[in-house]
Design an enzyme around this catalytic site. Structure first.
Site, PDB file in Angstrom:
ATOM      1  N   ASP A  89       0.741  -1.321   0.207  1.00  0.00           N
ATOM      2  CA  ASP A  89      -0.025   0.143  -0.225  1.00  0.00           C
ATOM      3  C   ASP A  89       0.844   1.188  -0.071  1.00  0.00           C
ATOM      4  O   ASP A  89       1.540   1.616   1.237  1.00  0.00           O
ATOM      5  CB  ASP A  89      -0.836  -0.206   0.840  1.00  0.00           C
ATOM      6  CG  ASP A  89      -2.169  -1.093   1.637  1.00  0.00           C
ATOM      7  OD1 ASP A  89      -1.800  -1.982   0.707  1.00  0.00           O
ATOM      8  OD2 ASP A  89      -3.141  -0.715   2.099  1.00  0.00           O
ATOM      9  N   LYS A 151      -6.950   3.056  -2.566  1.00  0.00           N
ATOM     10  CA  LYS A 151      -7.244   2.840  -1.300  1.00  0.00           C
ATOM     11  C   LYS A 151      -7.061   4.829  -0.931  1.00  0.00           C
ATOM     12  O   LYS A 151      -6.151   5.932  -1.100  1.00  0.00           O
ATOM     13  CB  LYS A 151      -6.320   3.113  -0.873  1.00  0.00           C
ATOM     14  CG  LYS A 151      -6.312   2.592   0.495  1.00  0.00           C
ATOM     15  CD  LYS A 151      -4.886   2.032   1.598  1.00  0.00           C
ATOM     16  CE  LYS A 151      -5.240   2.279   2.995  1.00  0.00           C
ATOM     17  NZ  LYS A 151      -4.012   1.036   3.691  1.00  0.00           N
ATOM     18  N   LYS A 180      -9.942   0.156  -1.632  1.00  0.00           N
ATOM     19  CA  LYS A 180      -9.835  -0.137  -0.575  1.00  0.00           C
ATOM     20  C   LYS A 180     -10.123   1.175   0.162  1.00  0.00           C
ATOM     21  O   LYS A 180      -9.852   2.447   0.154  1.00  0.00           O
ATOM     22  CB  LYS A 180      -8.537  -0.364  -0.167  1.00  0.00           C
ATOM     23  CG  LYS A 180      -8.541  -0.786   1.077  1.00  0.00           C
ATOM     24  CD  LYS A 180      -6.721  -0.542   1.156  1.00  0.00           C
ATOM     25  CE  LYS A 180      -6.470  -1.288   2.769  1.00  0.00           C
ATOM     26  NZ  LYS A 180      -5.247  -2.407   3.228  1.00  0.00           N
TER      27      LYS A 180
END
Length: 224
Positions: A89, A151, A180
């Site tokens: 991430d 995300k 996400k």
């Protein structure tokens, strides 16, 4: 809906200890979460603890501010994979985005994507600092760079994910890009709200609370 499969069970606290990570991994195994998300320092430990389980190891790159150089982030990402990370991430360079240096933002993502050689890449855009047009632009860049996920948040900004964030992303994303949602997701109601808006992963430190809210088995009753 198998809610557990949406959850990246997260502990990124600066004061997190080995015992905290052991507890996180035990919980992830018990509830069959998608992954644990831990600091790079704890990747090797998490990989060892999750051996023989289906739970992936996720870690963060350029976290939480995103303003490291791309060369630094690439090194971080490669090192994380070498230590056992399955998913990365990464935080975008928000400074570059604000300067409209879209080529830099895109190149950075592509260099990290290529460096991790097929492992899952989630691009954290930190929506709390972005305008609607910047969220749209980052969604388009994520489309163009063929990453796995966009995300919303680090959880360290001024706010976490919002439904409005997801509406903007959904308006501009292609069919491949997944979402996400992260930051501030603490309850079953929160989780269902974001899943209904199209999130396929949830970054949360409240995974156990969310799961025990869905179940009345003896194990979950003990967790409550």
């Amino acid at each position: 809906m198998e809610l557990n499969s949406y959850i990246d069970h997260t502990n990124l606290k600066q004061i997190g200890t080995i015992k905290d990570i052991e507890k996180l991994c035990d919980e992830a195994i018990n509830f069959h979460f998608a992954s644990v998300c831990v600091a790079p320092y704890y990747v090797s430990l998490a990989k060892k603890l999750l051996k023989n389980s289906t739970v992936a190891v996720c870690t963060v790159i350029g976290f939480p501010n995103g303003y490291s150089t791309k060369e630094t982030k690439v090194f971080e990402a490669i090192n994380a994979i070498e230590n056992g990370a399955d998913e990365i991430d990464m935080v975008i360079n928000i400074n570059a985005l604000k300067n409209k240096d879209y080529d830099y933002v895109k190149d950075e993502i592509e260099e990290i994507r290529d460096a991790i050689d097929g492992h899952i890449l989630k691009v954290i855009i930190e929506t709390c600092f972005l305008t609607e047009s910047e969220i749209a632009k980052m969604t388009e860049i994520c489309n163009e760079t063929y990453v796995n996920f966009i995300k919303t948040s680090t959880g360290f900004g001024s706010r976490g994910a919002s439904i409005e964030d997801l509406k903007i992303i959904n308006k501009h994303k292609n069919e491949i890009l997944e979402i996400k949602a992260s930051g501030g997701i603490k309850t079953l109601e929160d989780a269902e709200k974001f899943i209904n808006e199209g999130a396929t992963r949830l970054g949360t430190s409240s995974g156990v609370t969310i799961m025990t809210d869905t179940c009345d088995c003896e194990h979950c009753k003990e967790e409550k």
